[in-house]
Design an enzyme around this catalytic site. Sequence first.
Site: not given
Length: 205
Positions: A120-122, A125
């Site tokens: 997951p990049c949340q 980002s």
Amino acid sequence: MKPITIFEAFAGIGSQIMSLKNLGIPTKSVGVAEVNEAAILSYASIHADPSISIPDTTADCMQAYMEKLNIPLNDKGIILKGKRLERLYKASKAIYNVGDISKMNPNELDDLTLFTYSFPCQSISFAGLQHGLAKDSNTRSSLLWECERIIEAKKPDYLLMENVKALVSKTFKPDFDKWCALLEELGYTNYWQVLNARDFGVPQN
């Protein structure tokens, strides 16, 4: 040609195994790790073997199975019931979904040629809150470190990971370097590059 055996963590809709198939490379999925309801249903719709029939069972059995995978809730925290629960249960069974990567036992997986783990990049980002990916930080992006157990246990021939450009920004590059150093300690050689999707026929910059 012997099929590439592949396990996809944070599988999404299975774009990575789809890419291999589009290149004509024989593949065999040994499972996925995914907890998002829409992604699980989409992955199954695209990739599940249509000849596989999942037997009917009771709602209690389905709920218990989904709880074991740690994915019994939708994004609003509501326990899934009825046809919605049944669809998610059957989709997860059809694609050998192990659910929450932090709860899985990697020794239960078949041998792997390729392990993909586009985590997951949340939390890294530029569009997010940038809480980071440091080990034991309990951010969504720190799930990367759960992959260490799988890699150590299964020793895949190849590893493939994709993420956002911010991963190699000044803020997060130190943690990325720690991950690369860990892989080198495990015997892997690392190659990474920043690519722009628009240069590959995709309408995204």
